[in-house]
Design an enzyme around this catalytic site. Structure first.
Site: not given
Length: 308
Positions: A271, A223
């Site tokens: 992502h 993350r």
């Protein structure tokens, strides 16, 4: 009793077809078509609606439509509601592909050759065997183990680090704060696959970078909150970190003008390392529902005390 889906509607249409075929007795609704909120027992969402306790007073299970649950405010979810992260083969396969590609691109000097091509310069460099390159994976969950299995198969010298002790054949495993320094000192290519928790937020920082061998590479597929960006930029400028491959950042997307966009030794992807596949994701949730009804533990059940 109703199953409610609140995420991408295109993927939701695939889920609806899957549920109609494999679990026809369970009514399936797609947000915002909630129907009777008192009938909603199961909710699948990336970002659940606010005030769950009052909005859906009979909710039993909240399923994340992604591999993580750090986007959930667990304190706002009633303690009576089970929280389940997504565990499905599409996520695992995508992550293995991405990390293997990233590690191989570093190992085989792909960036150097791309730079040479643009400069019109023909210069071969020594090719080292994979066994000469030490890869370390932070996080030994399902994704970390699958990545290590792929890299081991290619011959890389692999190590892993986790919060608690683990054993994996062919992998040099380290655990806890006391095991982190030695793990970092033997790692040429560092892969972050940790869950984002209070303990892991900001773990990719100057203190960690300074413990890596000079010129090591950092790959973050966990993350964005794991990375202290200013520390990475400083480590890149000094050469302590040779290059970085980042699939996640904070915020997403990065604002215009952020130095990571144009840094010559950073590869940035939006992502995309691993995405749920709607067919297998729906199948995984259907399987978990059956387990729930049979009184069996669900795959991916979150331990709230740990945050994952």
């Amino acid at each position: 009793m109703t199953f409610l889906y609140k995420a991408d509607p295109v993927r939701g249409a695939v889920w609806a077809e899957r549920f109609a075929r494999k679990m026809p007795a369970l009514p399936f609704r797609t947000w915002p078509d909630v129907g009777d909120p008192h009938a909603v027992r199961y909710l699948a969402a990336w970002e659940p609606p606010a005030d769950l306790a009052n909005r859906f007073p009979n909710l039993e299970v909240l399923f994340s439509t992604g591999a993580g649950t750090d986007q959930f405010d667990l304190s706002a979810i009633p303690a009576t509601v089970a929280v389940v992260r997504m565990v499905e083969p599409g996520i695992v396969g995508g992550m293995v592909e991405y990390v293997t590609l990233a590690v191989l691109s570093i190992h085989r000097d792909w960036r150097t050759y791309l730079d040479q091509q643009r400069a019109g310069h023909w210069q071969p460099h020594r090719v080292y065997p994979a066994a000469a390159r030490r890869v370390g994976v932070l996080g030994l969950g399902v994704l970390g183990r699958a990545v290590l299995a792929s890299l081991r198969g290619l011959g890389f010298d692999c190590a892993g680090w986790s919060r608690s002790p683990q054993q994996i054949d062919g992998v040099d495993c380290h655990a806890g704060p006391e095991g982190l320094p030695h793990f970092l000192a033997r790692t040429d290519i560092l892969v972050c696959l940790l869950p984002l928790t209070d303990d892991t937020r900001g773990i990719l920082c100057r203190r960690l970078f300074d413990r890596l061998p000079q010129g090591a590479t950092v790959i973050n597929v966990g993350r964005g909150g794991h990375l202290v960006q200013r520390d990475l930029l400083q480590a890149l400028d000094t050469g302590q970190v040779g290059q970085a491959i980042l699939d996640v950042c904070e915020p997403e997307p990065l604002p215009r003008g952020d130095p990571l966009w144009t840094h010559p030794r950073v590869v940035l992807t939006p992502h995309v390392a691993s995405m749920t596949q709607p067919e297998t994701a729906a199948d995984a949730v259907i399987d978990n529902l059956r387990r729930h009804w049979e009184g069996l533990p669900m795959s991916g059940l979150v331990d709230r005390s740990l945050g994952y």
